[in-house]
Design a protein around this motif. Structure first.
Motif, PDB file in Angstrom:
ATOM      1  N   VAL A   1       8.269   0.775  10.469  1.00 15.43           N
ATOM      2  CA  VAL A   1       9.154   0.858   9.295  1.00 15.43           C
ATOM      3  C   VAL A   1       8.427   1.486   8.113  1.00 15.43           C
ATOM      4  O   VAL A   1       9.004   2.285   7.361  1.00 15.43           O
ATOM      5  N   ARG A   2       7.152   1.159   7.967  1.00 12.31           N
ATOM      6  CA  ARG A   2       6.361   1.705   6.870  1.00 12.31           C
ATOM      7  C   ARG A   2       6.003   3.177   7.091  1.00 12.31           C
ATOM      8  O   ARG A   2       5.643   3.875   6.142  1.00 12.31           O
ATOM      9  N   LEU A   3       6.066   3.657   8.331  1.00 10.74           N
ATOM     10  CA  LEU A   3       5.674   5.025   8.642  1.00 10.74           C
ATOM     11  C   LEU A   3       6.847   5.987   8.671  1.00 10.74           C
ATOM     12  O   LEU A   3       6.667   7.185   8.893  1.00 10.74           O
TER      13      LEU A   3
ATOM     14  N   GLY B   1       0.810  -1.204   0.000  1.00  9.27           N
ATOM     15  CA  GLY B   1       0.000   0.000   0.000  1.00  9.27           C
ATOM     16  C   GLY B   1       0.847   1.258   0.000  1.00  9.27           C
ATOM     17  O   GLY B   1       2.026   1.239   0.360  1.00  9.27           O
ATOM     18  N   SER B   2       0.231   2.357  -0.387  1.00  8.08           N
ATOM     19  CA  SER B   2       0.947   3.628  -0.480  1.00  8.08           C
ATOM     20  C   SER B   2       0.605   4.573   0.681  1.00  8.08           C
ATOM     21  O   SER B   2       1.068   5.707   0.702  1.00  8.08           O
ATOM     22  N   GLY B   3      -0.204   4.110   1.637  1.00  5.79           N
ATOM     23  CA  GLY B   3      -0.590   4.970   2.762  1.00  5.79           C
ATOM     24  C   GLY B   3       0.582   5.309   3.659  1.00  5.79           C
ATOM     25  O   GLY B   3       1.482   4.496   3.861  1.00  5.79           O
ATOM     26  N   LYS B   4       0.589   6.541   4.195  1.00  8.38           N
ATOM     27  CA  LYS B   4       1.677   7.008   5.047  1.00  8.38           C
ATOM     28  C   LYS B   4       1.321   6.963   6.533  1.00  8.38           C
ATOM     29  O   LYS B   4       2.192   7.090   7.381  1.00  8.38           O
ATOM     30  N   GLY B   5       0.047   6.803   6.851  1.00  3.58           N
ATOM     31  CA  GLY B   5      -0.356   6.716   8.248  1.00  3.58           C
ATOM     32  C   GLY B   5      -0.552   8.087   8.879  1.00  3.58           C
ATOM     33  O   GLY B   5       0.153   9.039   8.563  1.00  3.58           O
ATOM     34  N   SER B   6      -1.511   8.169   9.785  1.00  2.92           N
ATOM     35  CA  SER B   6      -1.815   9.439  10.455  1.00  2.92           C
ATOM     36  C   SER B   6      -0.954   9.599  11.702  1.00  2.92           C
ATOM     37  O   SER B   6      -0.314   8.653  12.167  1.00  2.92           O
TER      38      SER B   6
ATOM     39  N   VAL C   1      -3.501  -6.271  10.036  1.00  2.00           N
ATOM     40  CA  VAL C   1      -4.719  -5.461  10.083  1.00  2.00           C
ATOM     41  C   VAL C   1      -4.382  -3.987   9.884  1.00  2.00           C
ATOM     42  O   VAL C   1      -5.070  -3.270   9.143  1.00  2.00           O
ATOM     43  N   ALA C   2      -3.315  -3.509  10.540  1.00  6.44           N
ATOM     44  CA  ALA C   2      -2.905  -2.110  10.387  1.00  6.44           C
ATOM     45  C   ALA C   2      -2.533  -1.807   8.944  1.00  6.44           C
ATOM     46  O   ALA C   2      -2.872  -0.740   8.407  1.00  6.44           O
ATOM     47  N   GLY C   3      -1.835  -2.741   8.303  1.00  8.97           N
ATOM     48  CA  GLY C   3      -1.445  -2.522   6.919  1.00  8.97           C
ATOM     49  C   GLY C   3      -2.633  -2.414   5.984  1.00  8.97           C
ATOM     50  O   GLY C   3      -2.662  -1.568   5.085  1.00  8.97           O
ATOM     51  N   VAL C   4      -3.633  -3.265   6.201  1.00  7.19           N
ATOM     52  CA  VAL C   4      -4.821  -3.248   5.346  1.00  7.19           C
ATOM     53  C   VAL C   4      -5.716  -2.050   5.666  1.00  7.19           C
ATOM     54  O   VAL C   4      -6.222  -1.361   4.775  1.00  7.19           O
ATOM     55  N   ALA C   5      -5.912  -1.787   6.957  1.00  5.63           N
ATOM     56  CA  ALA C   5      -6.871  -0.762   7.373  1.00  5.63           C
ATOM     57  C   ALA C   5      -6.360   0.658   7.172  1.00  5.63           C
ATOM     58  O   ALA C   5      -7.126   1.555   6.804  1.00  5.63           O
ATOM     59  N   TRP C   6      -5.061   0.888   7.409  1.00  2.00           N
ATOM     60  CA  TRP C   6      -4.556   2.256   7.419  1.00  2.00           C
ATOM     61  C   TRP C   6      -3.444   2.551   6.410  1.00  2.00           C
ATOM     62  O   TRP C   6      -3.173   3.712   6.120  1.00  2.00           O
ATOM     63  N   LEU C   7      -2.814   1.508   5.868  1.00  2.00           N
ATOM     64  CA  LEU C   7      -1.691   1.756   4.966  1.00  2.00           C
ATOM     65  C   LEU C   7      -1.974   1.327   3.529  1.00  2.00           C
ATOM     66  O   LEU C   7      -1.106   1.455   2.669  1.00  2.00           O
ATOM     67  N   GLY C   8      -3.161   0.809   3.286  1.00  2.00           N
ATOM     68  CA  GLY C   8      -3.554   0.511   1.907  1.00  2.00           C
ATOM     69  C   GLY C   8      -3.084  -0.800   1.339  1.00  2.00           C
ATOM     70  O   GLY C   8      -3.147  -1.003   0.118  1.00  2.00           O
TER      71      GLY C   8
END
Length: 273
Positions: free
Chosen positions: A175-177, A122-127, A229-236
């Protein structure tokens, strides 16, 4: 995916080496958070070799997290259970039953299903809220570890392993954030440091106090489900088109196999003298 599987080999082998060293170290206070245990265990070459494998595995894990979804990396790391079981059978003289070997196969089957179903990262950066929540979870891991030290011997390794896995899960999401390792204004950086440090401390304590297979099963559960779950729900993060059902089934199979190992991985109790 190759990097993620190679990381699993590193982590699984390191777990057994560190278990050998931790069990040979002088006993501490019995608390789940025994910082001095790290210093005592570090006097042995097996623990240092495990640290080296952990370092290599961590680099491979970061590479994987930068290219494929978190749930795929977590599923690949679940294969460390199989590595741990095989290496433990040789180094710790642990006799795994047919049911335990079957559980290892179930975990690997779940891994295969997830690998087939995984899509692009996913391409989401997270809040900011997600980053602060990660920092809070990292602190909670330490508290759970301290409480786990009061549990009976049988469930202690599983709970400590699960808390350690949660800490490593924080690292996966953090790491993704992060844009870089110098992103000092990002709460995710401090979540990564606190979560990773706490997880490593608790895992060492878990390996010193019970079945290495049960501790690793808890570790896999903690570092796989919530980060996915975090990756799917918030990071795309997404699955391949039309294969969401296969990803869900793969997770269920992997979790079932891990729980079976956690239940049956304990060595038989020694008869009273």
């Amino acid at each position: 995916m190759v990097c993620a599987l190679a990381a699993a080999v590193c982590f699984g082998t390191a777990s057994v080496l560190q278990a050998v060293a931790a069990r040979a170290a002088e006993p501490g206070t019995g608390s789940g958070v025994d910082a001095a245990l790290l210093l005592r265990a570090a006097r042995q070459w097996r623990y240092l070799a495990g640290l080296g494998l952990d370092a290599v595995g961590f680099v491979l894990q970061i590479i994987a997290l930068r290219h494929i979804p978190i749930y795929a990396v977590g599923a690949a790391l679940a294969a460390s259970l199989a590595v741990t079981a095989v290496v433990a059978a040789r180094l710790l003289r642990v006799r795994l039953s047919g049911m335990e070997w079957g559980a290892v196969g179930v975990v690997c089957a779940g891994l295969l299903m997830l690998g087939l179903a995984s899509g692009e990262e996913g391409s989401g950066k997270g809040s900011l809220a997600l980053k602060l929540a990660l920092l809070g979870v990292a602190g909670l891991v330490l508290l759970v570890g301290a409480a786990a030290g009061r549990l009976p011997d049988r469930p202690r390794a599983l709970v400590l392993g699960f808390a350690a896995g949660t800490g490593f899960g924080v690292v996966e999401v953090a790491v993704r954030l992060l844009d870089s390792v110098w992103d000092v204004g990002n709460p995710a950086l401090y979540a990564l440091l606190l979560g990773g440090g706490a997880a490593f401390l608790l895992l060492t304590s878990a390996l010193a106090r019970g079945s290495v297979t049960a501790a690793t099963a808890g570790l896999v559960l903690g570092e796989t489900i919530a980060p996915a779950v975090a990756g799917v729900a918030w990071l795309g993060d997404r699955t391949r088109e039309g294969l969401t059902w296969l990803a869900v089934a793969g997770f269920a199979v992997a979790v079932a196999g891990s729980l079976a190992l956690a239940r049956f991985g304990e060595p038989p109790a020694e008869p009273p003298p």
